[in-house]
Design a protein around this motif. Structure first.
Motif, mmCIF file in Angstrom:
data_model
loop_
_atom_site.group_PDB
_atom_site.id
_atom_site.type_symbol
_atom_site.label_atom_id
_atom_site.label_comp_id
_atom_site.label_asym_id
_atom_site.label_seq_id
_atom_site.Cartn_x
_atom_site.Cartn_y
_atom_site.Cartn_z
ATOM 1 N N PHE A 15 0.810 -1.217 0.000
ATOM 2 C CA PHE A 15 0.000 0.000 0.000
ATOM 3 C C PHE A 15 0.849 1.276 0.000
ATOM 4 C CE2 PHE A 15 -2.344 -3.411 1.967
ATOM 5 C CZ PHE A 15 -3.566 -3.343 1.329
ATOM 6 N N PHE A 16 2.145 1.138 0.288
ATOM 7 C CA PHE A 16 2.991 2.306 0.455
ATOM 8 C C PHE A 16 3.883 2.567 -0.743
ATOM 9 C CE2 PHE A 16 1.202 1.790 4.425
ATOM 10 C CZ PHE A 16 1.587 2.746 5.334
ATOM 11 N N GLY A 17 3.634 1.888 -1.844
ATOM 12 C CA GLY A 17 4.391 2.140 -3.067
ATOM 13 C C GLY A 17 5.874 1.961 -2.883
ATOM 14 N N ASN A 18 6.627 2.952 -3.304
ATOM 15 C CA ASN A 18 8.087 2.874 -3.262
ATOM 16 C C ASN A 18 8.676 3.303 -1.931
ATOM 17 O OD1 ASN A 18 8.189 1.987 -5.914
ATOM 18 N ND2 ASN A 18 8.221 4.070 -6.720
ATOM 19 N N HIS A 19 7.833 3.690 -0.983
ATOM 20 C CA HIS A 19 8.329 4.151 0.322
ATOM 21 C C HIS A 19 8.878 2.971 1.126
ATOM 22 C CE1 HIS A 19 8.568 6.874 3.729
ATOM 23 N NE2 HIS A 19 8.159 5.870 4.471
ATOM 24 N N ILE A 27 2.668 5.186 10.435
ATOM 25 C CA ILE A 27 1.932 5.077 9.167
ATOM 26 C C ILE A 27 0.756 6.054 9.107
ATOM 27 C CG2 ILE A 27 2.656 2.691 8.767
ATOM 28 C CD1 ILE A 27 -0.136 1.768 9.626
ATOM 29 N N PHE A 28 0.238 6.462 10.258
ATOM 30 C CA PHE A 28 -0.850 7.443 10.271
ATOM 31 C C PHE A 28 -0.313 8.829 9.914
ATOM 32 C CE2 PHE A 28 -2.315 4.007 13.002
ATOM 33 C CZ PHE A 28 -3.560 3.754 12.456
ATOM 34 N N ALA A 29 0.839 9.190 10.462
ATOM 35 C CA ALA A 29 1.449 10.492 10.191
ATOM 36 C C ALA A 29 1.859 10.622 8.724
ATOM 37 C CB ALA A 29 2.657 10.713 11.096
ATOM 38 N N LEU A 30 2.185 9.501 8.091
ATOM 39 C CA LEU A 30 2.573 9.532 6.680
ATOM 40 C C LEU A 30 1.385 9.825 5.766
ATOM 41 C CD1 LEU A 30 4.965 6.437 6.559
ATOM 42 C CD2 LEU A 30 5.614 8.843 6.373
ATOM 43 N N GLY A 31 0.173 9.670 6.292
ATOM 44 C CA GLY A 31 -1.017 9.969 5.508
ATOM 45 C C GLY A 31 -1.481 8.839 4.598
ATOM 46 N N PHE A 32 -0.951 7.664 4.784
ATOM 47 C CA PHE A 32 -1.326 6.531 3.939
ATOM 48 C C PHE A 32 -2.576 5.805 4.425
ATOM 49 C CE2 PHE A 32 3.313 6.608 2.942
ATOM 50 C CZ PHE A 32 3.204 6.741 1.568
ATOM 51 N N VAL A 33 -2.988 6.071 5.652
ATOM 52 C CA VAL A 33 -4.026 5.260 6.274
ATOM 53 C C VAL A 33 -5.378 5.976 6.256
ATOM 54 C CG1 VAL A 33 -4.735 4.087 8.397
ATOM 55 C CG2 VAL A 33 -2.316 4.179 7.769
ATOM 56 N N ASN A 34 -6.387 5.278 5.726
ATOM 57 C CA ASN A 34 -7.762 5.740 5.864
ATOM 58 C C ASN A 34 -8.535 4.640 6.583
ATOM 59 O OD1 ASN A 34 -8.473 3.729 3.958
ATOM 60 N ND2 ASN A 34 -8.263 5.146 2.264
ATOM 61 N N SER A 35 -9.815 4.848 6.821
ATOM 62 C CA SER A 35 -10.576 3.872 7.614
ATOM 63 C C SER A 35 -10.656 2.516 6.918
ATOM 64 C CB SER A 35 -11.970 4.399 7.932
ATOM 65 O OG SER A 35 -12.664 4.694 6.741
ATOM 66 N N VAL A 52 -7.374 -12.853 17.625
ATOM 67 C CA VAL A 52 -8.584 -12.040 17.586
ATOM 68 C C VAL A 52 -8.244 -10.662 18.148
ATOM 69 C CG1 VAL A 52 -10.940 -11.777 18.464
ATOM 70 C CG2 VAL A 52 -10.083 -14.051 17.848
ATOM 71 N N ILE A 53 -8.532 -9.651 17.353
ATOM 72 C CA ILE A 53 -8.336 -8.280 17.808
ATOM 73 C C ILE A 53 -9.630 -7.848 18.494
ATOM 74 C CG2 ILE A 53 -7.860 -5.897 17.113
ATOM 75 C CD1 ILE A 53 -5.487 -7.841 16.708
ATOM 76 N N GLU A 54 -9.544 -7.637 19.789
ATOM 77 C CA GLU A 54 -10.711 -7.236 20.590
ATOM 78 C C GLU A 54 -10.921 -5.726 20.462
ATOM 79 O OE1 GLU A 54 -12.352 -9.633 22.035
ATOM 80 O OE2 GLU A 54 -10.865 -11.236 22.102
ATOM 81 N N ASN A 55 -12.111 -5.257 20.863
ATOM 82 C CA ASN A 55 -12.405 -3.824 20.813
ATOM 83 C C ASN A 55 -11.362 -3.002 21.556
ATOM 84 O OD1 ASN A 55 -14.653 -4.106 19.218
ATOM 85 N ND2 ASN A 55 -16.087 -4.124 20.930
ATOM 86 N N GLU A 56 -10.913 -3.509 22.714
ATOM 87 C CA GLU A 56 -9.934 -2.741 23.489
ATOM 88 C C GLU A 56 -8.564 -2.690 22.815
ATOM 89 O OE1 GLU A 56 -10.202 -6.872 25.511
ATOM 90 O OE2 GLU A 56 -11.628 -5.402 24.776
ATOM 91 N N ASP A 57 -8.329 -3.553 21.820
ATOM 92 C CA ASP A 57 -7.068 -3.532 21.075
ATOM 93 C C ASP A 57 -7.077 -2.497 19.947
ATOM 94 O OD1 ASP A 57 -6.078 -5.760 22.550
ATOM 95 O OD2 ASP A 57 -7.158 -7.117 21.202
ATOM 96 N N LEU A 58 -8.270 -2.008 19.600
ATOM 97 C CA LEU A 58 -8.414 -1.109 18.455
ATOM 98 C C LEU A 58 -8.061 0.333 18.827
ATOM 99 C CD1 LEU A 58 -11.705 -2.515 16.919
ATOM 100 C CD2 LEU A 58 -9.373 -2.825 16.078
ATOM 101 N N GLU A 59 -6.806 0.535 19.158
ATOM 102 C CA GLU A 59 -6.286 1.855 19.474
ATOM 103 C C GLU A 59 -5.186 2.187 18.468
ATOM 104 O OE1 GLU A 59 -4.954 2.070 23.493
ATOM 105 O OE2 GLU A 59 -6.784 1.181 24.284
ATOM 106 N N PHE A 60 -5.098 3.465 18.105
ATOM 107 C CA PHE A 60 -4.063 3.887 17.157
ATOM 108 C C PHE A 60 -2.682 3.424 17.590
ATOM 109 C CE2 PHE A 60 -7.067 7.398 15.868
ATOM 110 C CZ PHE A 60 -7.242 6.933 14.580
ATOM 111 N N GLU A 61 -2.415 3.489 18.884
ATOM 112 C CA GLU A 61 -1.080 3.139 19.374
ATOM 113 C C GLU A 61 -0.693 1.701 19.027
ATOM 114 O OE1 GLU A 61 1.210 5.236 20.454
ATOM 115 O OE2 GLU A 61 -0.309 6.759 20.086
ATOM 116 N N ASN A 62 -1.658 0.808 18.918
ATOM 117 C CA ASN A 62 -1.364 -0.591 18.593
ATOM 118 C C ASN A 62 -1.069 -0.812 17.115
ATOM 119 O OD1 ASN A 62 -1.615 -1.634 21.196
ATOM 120 N ND2 ASN A 62 -3.813 -1.890 20.995
ATOM 121 N N PHE A 63 -1.396 0.169 16.272
ATOM 122 C CA PHE A 63 -1.265 -0.010 14.822
ATOM 123 C C PHE A 63 -0.445 1.085 14.151
ATOM 124 C CE2 PHE A 63 -4.995 -2.375 16.084
ATOM 125 C CZ PHE A 63 -4.825 -3.576 15.393
ATOM 126 N N ARG A 64 0.202 1.939 14.946
ATOM 127 C CA ARG A 64 0.887 3.125 14.421
ATOM 128 C C ARG A 64 2.171 2.794 13.651
ATOM 129 N NH1 ARG A 64 -0.402 8.082 15.316
ATOM 130 N NH2 ARG A 64 -1.730 7.706 17.101
#
Length: 83
Positions: A15-19, A27-35, A52-64
């Motif tokens: 998804f990040f091309g040549n980067h 990855i959020f700061a790079l602007g590549f991520v949408n919902s 299984v990713i639980e609701n409490e795991d769905l934080e930006f910090e876990n996927f940044r």
């Protein structure tokens, strides 16, 4: 990079091309991520690592960054192994 990091980087690279994404690059700061991409990323992590990713795991910090996703996977797989 360990095996988990390599799998995550390989997935993200589609998804990040040549980067050349680094392990601590936000990855959020790079602007590549949408919902829609965020949903794909969660599904990839669940399917690839059979967790299984639980609701409490769905934080930006876990996927940044590759490292934060790796830490999440390692925490979730450690729980499975110890059960």
């Amino acid at each position: 990079m360990n095996e988990i990091q390599v799998k995550i980087k390989t997935f993200l690279s589609k998804f990040f091309g040549n980067h050349d994404l680094q392990k601590d690059e936000d990855i959020f700061a790079l602007g590549f991520v949408n919902s829609m991409f965020a949903m794909q990323l969660v599904l990839f992590v669940e399917q690839e690592f059979q967790i299984v990713i639980e609701n409490e795991d769905l934080e930006f910090e876990n996927f940044r960054t590759i490292n934060s996703i790796t830490n999440l996977v390692e925490r979730k797989t450690a729980v499975i192994i110890h059960k």
